[in-house]
Each structure stands twice: as structure tokens, then as C-alpha cells.
Design an enzyme around this catalytic site. Structure first.
Site, PDB file in Angstrom:
ATOM      1  N   ILE A 100      -8.348   0.865  -0.107  1.00  0.00           N
ATOM      2  CA  ILE A 100      -7.580   0.286  -1.218  1.00  0.00           C
ATOM      3  C   ILE A 100      -6.162  -0.132  -0.827  1.00  0.00           C
ATOM      4  O   ILE A 100      -5.399  -0.605  -1.674  1.00  0.00           O
ATOM      5  CB  ILE A 100      -7.548   1.215  -2.466  1.00  0.00           C
ATOM      6  CG1 ILE A 100      -7.123   2.626  -2.106  1.00  0.00           C
ATOM      7  CG2 ILE A 100      -8.927   1.242  -3.137  1.00  0.00           C
ATOM      8  CD1 ILE A 100      -5.654   2.866  -2.205  1.00  0.00           C
ATOM      9  N   LYS A 101      -5.818  -0.011   0.433  1.00  0.00           N
ATOM     10  CA  LYS A 101      -4.475  -0.432   0.830  1.00  0.00           C
ATOM     11  C   LYS A 101      -4.361  -1.963   0.826  1.00  0.00           C
ATOM     12  O   LYS A 101      -5.371  -2.669   0.768  1.00  0.00           O
ATOM     13  CB  LYS A 101      -4.135   0.140   2.208  1.00  0.00           C
ATOM     14  CG  LYS A 101      -3.964   1.676   2.187  1.00  0.00           C
ATOM     15  CD  LYS A 101      -2.600   2.129   1.706  1.00  0.00           C
ATOM     16  CE  LYS A 101      -2.531   3.541   1.173  1.00  0.00           C
ATOM     17  NZ  LYS A 101      -2.864   4.631   2.068  1.00  0.00           N
ATOM     18  N   THR A 102      -3.119  -2.452   0.870  1.00  0.00           N
ATOM     19  CA  THR A 102      -2.831  -3.884   0.750  1.00  0.00           C
ATOM     20  C   THR A 102      -3.644  -4.741   1.718  1.00  0.00           C
ATOM     21  O   THR A 102      -4.141  -5.798   1.361  1.00  0.00           O
ATOM     22  CB  THR A 102      -1.321  -4.108   0.959  1.00  0.00           C
ATOM     23  OG1 THR A 102      -0.636  -3.398  -0.079  1.00  0.00           O
ATOM     24  CG2 THR A 102      -0.957  -5.574   0.909  1.00  0.00           C
ATOM     25  N   VAL A 103      -3.771  -4.287   2.948  1.00  0.00           N
ATOM     26  CA  VAL A 103      -4.667  -4.918   3.927  1.00  0.00           C
ATOM     27  C   VAL A 103      -5.669  -3.838   4.308  1.00  0.00           C
ATOM     28  O   VAL A 103      -5.270  -2.720   4.632  1.00  0.00           O
ATOM     29  CB  VAL A 103      -3.891  -5.381   5.179  1.00  0.00           C
ATOM     30  CG1 VAL A 103      -4.836  -5.759   6.309  1.00  0.00           C
ATOM     31  CG2 VAL A 103      -2.955  -6.539   4.837  1.00  0.00           C
ATOM     32  N   ASP A 109      -6.733   1.614   4.858  1.00  0.00           N
ATOM     33  CA  ASP A 109      -7.863   2.261   4.188  1.00  0.00           C
ATOM     34  C   ASP A 109      -8.394   1.340   3.076  1.00  0.00           C
ATOM     35  O   ASP A 109      -7.820   0.292   2.822  1.00  0.00           O
ATOM     36  CB  ASP A 109      -7.470   3.683   3.742  1.00  0.00           C
ATOM     37  CG  ASP A 109      -6.789   3.779   2.382  1.00  0.00           C
ATOM     38  OD1 ASP A 109      -6.756   2.792   1.625  1.00  0.00           O
ATOM     39  OD2 ASP A 109      -6.283   4.866   2.051  1.00  0.00           O
TER      40      ASP A 109
END
Ligand SMILES: *Cc1c(COP(=O)(O)O)cnc(C)c1O
Length: 370
Positions: A181-184, A179
Site C-alpha cells: 500500500i505504499k506510494t510506489v 510494500d
């Protein structure tokens, strides 16, 4: 002063160029780029099979559906997680049984989980909080003893190592989120990894309306006009557009993660001597860190306000699920989780954060007297 957000995606012209290339092919939906992203993830994670989805919640739902959860079944899950870990359980009709987390890591408390197993327990869901792997040895041992399926919620943990291997090949299934704001990030996206050859075909069919063969033709940017529908399915597949963003993001993983680790270590050093706070136990070795969380002994909400007045964002990850109306609102009492909920605060951490922004956060935290 300009607001420092808690989290924000680090995206740029590489992602835009990748999307432009997809536009030029005219094939926007699931296709050859989706396949390319799955292959890249397979190599990155060292997983046997990868099934990309349109978000992490869909990945979890597909995973729970594919192992046959149904009404009457129970699934053990920490209450202290994003509600996206829990909604997909109840979507199958199964009942979430909330367990405690460890006070110093926020990860599943395996002993507490063990105490909640009944004849109806079918699965257990370790959530790798902040990206730090759970005690998977303990979880797998427990699962083996009681014949439980293990579905890892690895939404925070893409790239993290546990005992020399990346998260994604320990449980029966592991679910990731891409999503914003996730790391990837893929813009929106998710993926399931599994080592189980038998589950792969089922996951692929369920991902696209239970249609057989469709996955293979779409991977070649083609459609099949004659098909059979063999199982309950959903529209959970990932598009070429989202996959293109993900491919560009994966290439930046190392640079992004090392910047985040260096900021987190600075925070640790600066905050270590302040007795108003408690640091979480963090093993930085092989860690892909998603969020930086501190525990505020007293007055967490006052600190949030104090930071806000200085244009510094902060967050609370997360409201424990057993406190929600849908899940019985306090029907179970989880003292550790409830105490943690009063204390946790997420501080700004994202790859593009500047040294000046880090310094602003550090001095505001040091300035706060409670
Ligand atoms: C983000 C997240 C999810 C769900 O992922 P989406 O892609 O947002 O649907 C699941 N579990 C946890 C713990 C998450 O943080």
C-alpha cells in the site's frame, strides 16, 4: 454500498506485463532487473547510491547494522511511527529512545529530540510522516553538533522534495518501503540510499549473506561459484520479479501523486470550517502524499464506527511504540504523542479513488455530529 478501503495499490496490466517478461527470462531472483530498478531510483531520487532490498524493514536493519549499532548504543526515534522503524533498532541490540513529534505535522520534534541526547546516543531517525519532510535542517544541525548518524525513515516519502531536492540524500542513509500500500509498490520491497561511497560495498555484501562479489555477477543474471564471506550478512536482496513491478510503478508516480494531492486538497477545503476536526499543517509544494490524516477533537472511535456503518474504511496510523509491551509499556510519558494517538484518523486516499467515493467520504464526515 461497496466498501471504500483506506488504502489500496493502484496496479494494472503494465505491472503484470513486466512480471511476465521476467518469467520468460527464467531468472526470478536478484538480477539485471533489480539493477535496472536501482538505476531508475537513483535517477528519480537524485541519490548517489541505491541498494534495493526485499522490504523496508530490512532496509532499516541493514542501515543500522552498517553503521555499527550495538548493545549499549542509543538511537533517538519518534514513538509516533510504525513499529517497523523501531524493531530494526532493537535487532542490533541498541536501545530506542522515544521522542515527541510536532502536534501540527506529526514529524519529529527536534527540540524534544535534542533534550534526550546522552553520551550513548549514536543515531537519530527522522520519520517523514505522511510523506511530508521533517525539519531536516534542524535534524542535520543537531546530528553535527553531537556526532550522530542520521538514518531517515523515508517509507512514506518517496518523491517528496525538501529544499529543492528529493528526500533520499540528506541523512547518511535513507530507507524506503515498497510494500503493497505504499506510494510506489514492488509487491514487497525496500531500498536504501546513501551518498557515502564507503558504505555502498558494505551494504551490498550485508544484503546477501556477507558474500563478496556476488552482487556484480547477479546483476548480469549470473552466479559466482567461488567466493569469500567477509561480514555478518542477511538475505535481504530484491528479486527481479519485485523490481519489475517497481519499474512499472515508478512510471506512474506523477499521475498517481497528482490525483492523491487533488483529493487531499478537496478534503482540506471541505473540512476546513468544521470545528469538530483539526487539519494537519501540510505544505503541498513538492509533496508526495502517502496518507490523509485528520485530528478528531473528541469521539474519534465513534466516528470510525459511524464511517464503518457507511462502508467507509478508516485507520489509525499508528499506535505509539512506547505503549507496546516490548518497549516498556508507558515507561516513558509522551503527552503530545499520547494525545495525538487519541485524535488521529486516516481517511481513504488512493490514486484509483473515484470522485463518487471522495464525495461519499466528504458527506459522511460532514454529516457526523460527534
Ligand atoms: C511501511 C513502513 C516501514 C517498513 O516497510 P516494510 O516494507 O513494510 O517493511 C517502515 N517505517 C514506516 C514508517 C512504514 O510506514
Amino acid at each position: 454500498m461497496a466498501l471504500i478501503p483506506v488504502q489500496r495499490p493502484s496496479i494494472g496490466k503494465e505491472e503484470l506485463k513486466a512480471v511476465e517478461a521476467v518469467f520468460k527470462t527464467g531468472w526470478l531472483g536478484m538480477g539485471s532487473v533489480t539493477k535496472e530498478f536501482e538505476d531508475a531510483l537513483k535517477a528519480f531520487l537524485g541519490a548517489r547510491h541505491v541498494v534495493a532490498t526485499n522490504n523496508g524493514t530490512a532496509a532499516l536493519h541493514l542501515a543500522f547494522d552498517s553503521i555499527g549499532l550495538k548493545p549499549g548504543d542509543e538511537v533517538i526515534v519518534p514513538s509516533f511511527t510504525f513499529v517497523a522503524s523501531v524493531q530494526p533498532i532493537t535487532a542490533t541490540g541498541a536501545k530506542p529512545i522515544f521522542c515527541e513529534v510536532e502536534e501540527d505535522t506529526l514529524n519529529i520534534d527536534v527540540n524534544d529530540a535534542a533534550s534526550r541526547i546522552t553520551k550513548r546516543t549514536k543515531a537519530i531517525v527522522p520519520v517523514h510522516y505522511r510523506g511530508m519532510p521533517c525539519d531536516m535542517e534542524g535534524v542535520m544541525k543537531l546530528a553535527k553538533e553531537h556526532g550522530l548518524r542520521v538514518v531517515e525513515d523515508a517509507a512514506h516519502a518517496i518523491g517528496s522534495y525538501y529544499k529543492g531536492r528529493r528526500i533520499g540524500s540528506f541523512g547518511d542513509l535513507a530507507c524506503f518501503s515498497f510494500d503493497p500500500i505504499k506510494t510506489v509498490t514492488c509487491g514487497e520491497g525496500g531500498a536504501i540510499t546513501t551518498q557515502d561511497d564507503g558504505l555502498l560495498d558494505l551494504l551490498q555484501r550485508k544484503r546477501i549473506l556477507g558474500i563478496d562479489r556476488d552482487t556484480w555477477s547477479r546483476y548480469q543474471n549470473k552466479r559466482s561459484w567461488f567466493y569469500d564471506v567477509t561480514t555478518q550478512g542477511y538475505r535481504y536482496h530484491m528479486s527481479n520479479i519485485n523490481a519489475a513491478i517497481g519499474l512499472a510503478q515508478l512510471k506512474k508516480f506523477d499521475a498517481h501523486n497528482s490525483r492523491k494531492l487533488s483529493i487531499a486538497k478537496t478534503y482540506d477545503q471541505e473540512f476546513a470550517g468544521l470545528d469538530r476536526f483539526q487539519l494537519l499543517r501540510t505544505d503541498y509544494n513538492g509533496l508526495s502524499l502517502f496518507m490523509y490524516i485528520i485530528k478528531v477533537r473528541e469521539g474519534r472511535d465513534r466516528l470510525m464506527k459511524f464511517l464503518e456503518e457507511r462502508d467507509i474504511g478508516s485507520g489509525i496510523h499508528y499506535i505509539p511504540s512506547h505503549l507496546f509491551t516490548l518497549y516498556g509499556k508507558n515507561k516513558v510519558h509522551l503527552p503530545v504523542t499520547e494525545r495525538l494517538f487519541e485524535q488521529i484518523l486516516t481517511l481513504p486516499l488512493f490514486p484509483d479513488m473515484t470522485d463518487d467515493q471522495v464525495a461519499r467520504v466528504v458527506s459522511a464526515i460532514k454529516e457526523w455530529k460527534g
